[in-house]
Write a protein that holds these residues in place. Sequence first.
Motif, PDB file in Angstrom:
ATOM      1  N   VAL A  34      57.307 -14.493  -7.644  1.00  0.00           N
ATOM      2  CA  VAL A  34      56.241 -15.296  -8.249  1.00  0.00           C
ATOM      3  C   VAL A  34      54.872 -14.620  -8.119  1.00  0.00           C
ATOM      4  CG1 VAL A  34      54.986 -17.482  -8.110  1.00  0.00           C
ATOM      5  CG2 VAL A  34      57.476 -17.460  -7.943  1.00  0.00           C
ATOM      6  N   GLY A 146      53.082 -22.979 -14.704  1.00  0.00           N
ATOM      7  CA  GLY A 146      54.494 -22.720 -14.953  1.00  0.00           C
ATOM      8  C   GLY A 146      54.926 -23.150 -16.342  1.00  0.00           C
ATOM      9  N   SER A 345      58.502 -14.075 -16.348  1.00  0.00           N
ATOM     10  CA  SER A 345      57.717 -15.260 -15.982  1.00  0.00           C
ATOM     11  C   SER A 345      58.456 -16.547 -16.319  1.00  0.00           C
ATOM     12  CB  SER A 345      56.358 -15.236 -16.697  1.00  0.00           C
ATOM     13  OG  SER A 345      56.530 -15.215 -18.108  1.00  0.00           O
ATOM     14  N   THR A 348      60.401 -17.457 -13.281  1.00  0.00           N
ATOM     15  CA  THR A 348      59.633 -17.927 -12.123  1.00  0.00           C
ATOM     16  C   THR A 348      58.983 -19.282 -12.392  1.00  0.00           C
ATOM     17  OG1 THR A 348      57.638 -16.732 -12.843  1.00  0.00           O
ATOM     18  CG2 THR A 348      59.136 -15.573 -11.352  1.00  0.00           C
ATOM     19  N   LEU A 352      57.455 -22.563  -9.927  1.00  0.00           N
ATOM     20  CA  LEU A 352      56.083 -23.065  -9.961  1.00  0.00           C
ATOM     21  C   LEU A 352      56.057 -24.575 -10.181  1.00  0.00           C
ATOM     22  CD1 LEU A 352      54.314 -20.322 -12.132  1.00  0.00           C
ATOM     23  CD2 LEU A 352      54.269 -20.569  -9.651  1.00  0.00           C
TER      24      LEU A 352
END
Length: 432
Positions: A34, A146, A345, A348, A352
């Motif tokens: 992250v 996120g 991303s 991840t 988040l």
Amino acid sequence: MNAYFKIKEKGSTIRTEVLAGITTFMTMAYILAVNPSILSAAGMDASSVFAATALSSAIATAIMALYANLPVGLAPGMGLNAFFAFSVCLGMGYSWQFALTAVFLEGLIFILLTITNLREAILNCIPFDLKKAISAGIGLFIAFIGLQGSGIVIDNPATLVSMGNITSPNAIVTIIGLFAVSVMLIYKICGALLYGILFATVIGAFLGVTKLDTLSASSFLTLPSFAPTFWQFDFSQVFTTDMLFVLTTFLFVDLFDTVGTLVGVATKGNLLDKDGRLPEAKQAFLADAMGTCIGAVLGTSAVTSYVESASGVAAGGRTGLTALVIAVFFFISLLLAPIFLLIPSAATAPALIVVGLFMISPIKEIDFDNFSVSIPVFITIIGMPLTYSIAHGIAWGVISYVIINISMGKFKEIHPLTYILALLFIAKFIIE
């Protein structure tokens, strides 16, 4: 080893401590994926950030183990990295070198405050409920980041935000990852966040989101370079109001995060004394402050104690040996850079969102029927995601708290340092 860590004295065994350390590392390891994802949004080299994350976590946790003898792991803090990337760099327009300088100065100030025992005085100047609100606001902000990173929430010129295309590959990866993490958390599987990230990464490979072309056998033979972020400070703007504003925010968010974590973990492990105090608090604060300085030098946001350490304590960890095991695993993780760096991303994003849930949970302790408290709390919480700034949320929360309580004649109930903070925040907004 038993004599140094006082393992038997604290009712534990070497085997239990080792297993507890592995447990905590598994719950913390998601930060290795992250943190590079978040800080690279500020223009930093992801590979170097990964290296800085792994090594600073290893060193800071080792200091906690050998100096404070507590079963607490440290790593770059969630919320602090978001403020670094999305508020200071993308929001205020400053370079990541400027932000790293603020982190380094924060660490130095924390060392000084800890040595002089002023850290507790600063902590006490912020009302209890506002501390909880800061955690909750950061939680919403992180979850929002996120959702953005996955493409589930997008910008809209008419309504500012709206739902994106949830059938896109990125959104599908995030949704599947979030479902996987949720199920594992429900069944109390250790390392749920890490496993969820890895599972979403695998799903992403089939959907073209995870780029496997960078992965090769030779890539595992080369350690990531620290050079792109090592000692990259910008001291040219140290004496500016923006630096003061950024530095103050870093200080307070890190302070609340560390104290809350240490107290929570120590309570769970029955490590507090008869007066409810943590005997090794000063050593723990120094480990945290030194970790922040080391992290800034290497090239990452502020390093802080992790609440995930409670998982290791629940597994029986009671001494610094637990932390030492965590440190060893963070150091070994440097060899796994190619795996962590290919994580997109979208993979991840579930972590988040779930971390946002963890951070918002303290609001259940707030008295919302007391409007002199709940109004500043509410302003703090919504201020962070809606202004896209942790700093602005804290500032408006403190200002509104002071104004409301002054209007009620509660002058003496407001800590003198809180008045100073409110004036500094007001001055900042006027100068802007």
